[in-house]
Design an enzyme around this catalytic site. Sequence first.
Site, short mmCIF file in Angstrom:
data_model
loop_
_atom_site.label_atom_id
_atom_site.label_comp_id
_atom_site.label_asym_id
_atom_site.label_seq_id
_atom_site.Cartn_x
_atom_site.Cartn_y
_atom_site.Cartn_z
N ARG A 172 -9.40 -0.24 4.79
CA ARG A 172 -9.15 0.06 3.38
C ARG A 172 -9.97 -0.84 2.45
NH1 ARG A 172 -4.93 2.96 1.10
NH2 ARG A 172 -3.58 4.03 2.57
N ILE A 183 5.28 -4.58 10.16
CA ILE A 183 5.49 -4.10 8.80
C ILE A 183 5.10 -2.63 8.84
CG2 ILE A 183 4.76 -4.27 6.39
CD1 ILE A 183 4.45 -7.27 6.80
N TYR A 239 -13.09 -4.01 -2.71
CA TYR A 239 -14.20 -3.62 -3.56
C TYR A 239 -15.17 -4.78 -3.79
CZ TYR A 239 -17.23 -1.61 -7.06
OH TYR A 239 -18.33 -1.18 -7.72
N LYS A 241 -0.16 -9.85 8.50
CA LYS A 241 0.02 -8.45 8.84
C LYS A 241 -1.34 -7.96 9.31
CE LYS A 241 1.02 -3.87 6.88
NZ LYS A 241 1.32 -3.12 5.64
N TYR A 253 -2.65 -10.07 4.59
CA TYR A 253 -2.70 -8.66 5.01
C TYR A 253 -4.15 -8.29 5.26
CZ TYR A 253 -1.96 -3.54 4.65
OH TYR A 253 -1.94 -2.19 4.89
N THR A 307 0.83 -1.20 0.00
CA THR A 307 0.00 0.00 0.00
C THR A 307 0.86 1.25 0.00
OG1 THR A 307 -1.69 -1.17 1.26
CG2 THR A 307 -1.82 1.23 1.23
N THR A 308 1.88 1.27 0.87
CA THR A 308 2.75 2.44 1.00
C THR A 308 3.56 2.67 -0.26
OG1 THR A 308 2.89 1.88 3.35
CG2 THR A 308 4.41 3.55 2.55
#
Length: 297
Positions: A143, A208, A112, A166, A138, A49-50
């Site tokens: 999100r 993380i 989504y 994570k 994850y 994501t980052t």
Amino acid sequence: MKKDLIFTGAGTALVTPFTSAGEIAWEELDRLVEFQLENKIDAIIACGTTGEAATMTGEEHLKVIDFIIKKVAGRVPVIAGTGSNDTAFCVELSLEAKELGADGLLLVTPYYNKTSQKGLVESFNFIADQVKMPCILYNVPSRTGCNIQVPTYVELSKNPYIVAVKEASGNAAVAARIAAQCGEDLTIYSGEDNMTLALMALGGKGVISVFSNALPRQMHDLAAAMLRGDLDTARKLNNQYMDLMDGFFLDVNPIPIKEALYQMGLISSNFCRLPLTTMTEEGAGKLLAMLKAHQLA
């Protein structure tokens, strides 16, 4: 069955630096990786994501993973973010990352279109069985709108290639239940910097981290202290930098951490690809004040 750990300690969810025109800044990426390694980071996560993988082309995605693997050159594990809401595409991308030499994969829950808990079990097991390499799930429901429930973790932990999670649900009680019910079959990494101490106290093996983009040594030291049972040192570090751990989320990640790296002189542009953008003037001012308070800008 005891599973091998990909890493213990602090792994950085690395940003992808862009030029002001939106192209990948390869020389700056090279310097960021070296900065991480020089400051004792324990693993690097590419294209999470980052790293803004969501706005990369497939070709860019694989080029960044390949670049980081070659730059790291085996000095620490490199984990490739290859998750998708399209399971078939995730397998394709994951096999490419495996071929490039990734040490593990980071697989976000479907977003989504989401799925059911049954769908999570079938999808993650299908991916793991196809790629046959260490996979970190994850879970970031804020999100994705998709939350892995504890019984689902228990079922997935039976897969020999699903080695860790994570966990970024923000719920320490959930992490406690994962630890109690999955034991050594599923390693827990904190997915939130400000929860690292708590989740490692419950048996987690590291974090993380977004924070460690800017302060890799400090996050390494905090995680290392927890691993050796030195709660006093870990608590002092946690308290000292809690404002920045929170400050790096004053806006949507990775907007603030890119602003921080820019203010610290570690990257030459705070550019994020749309739909992400730069911080507001007010937000950037607040973040700069925090960095100055820590003598980082």
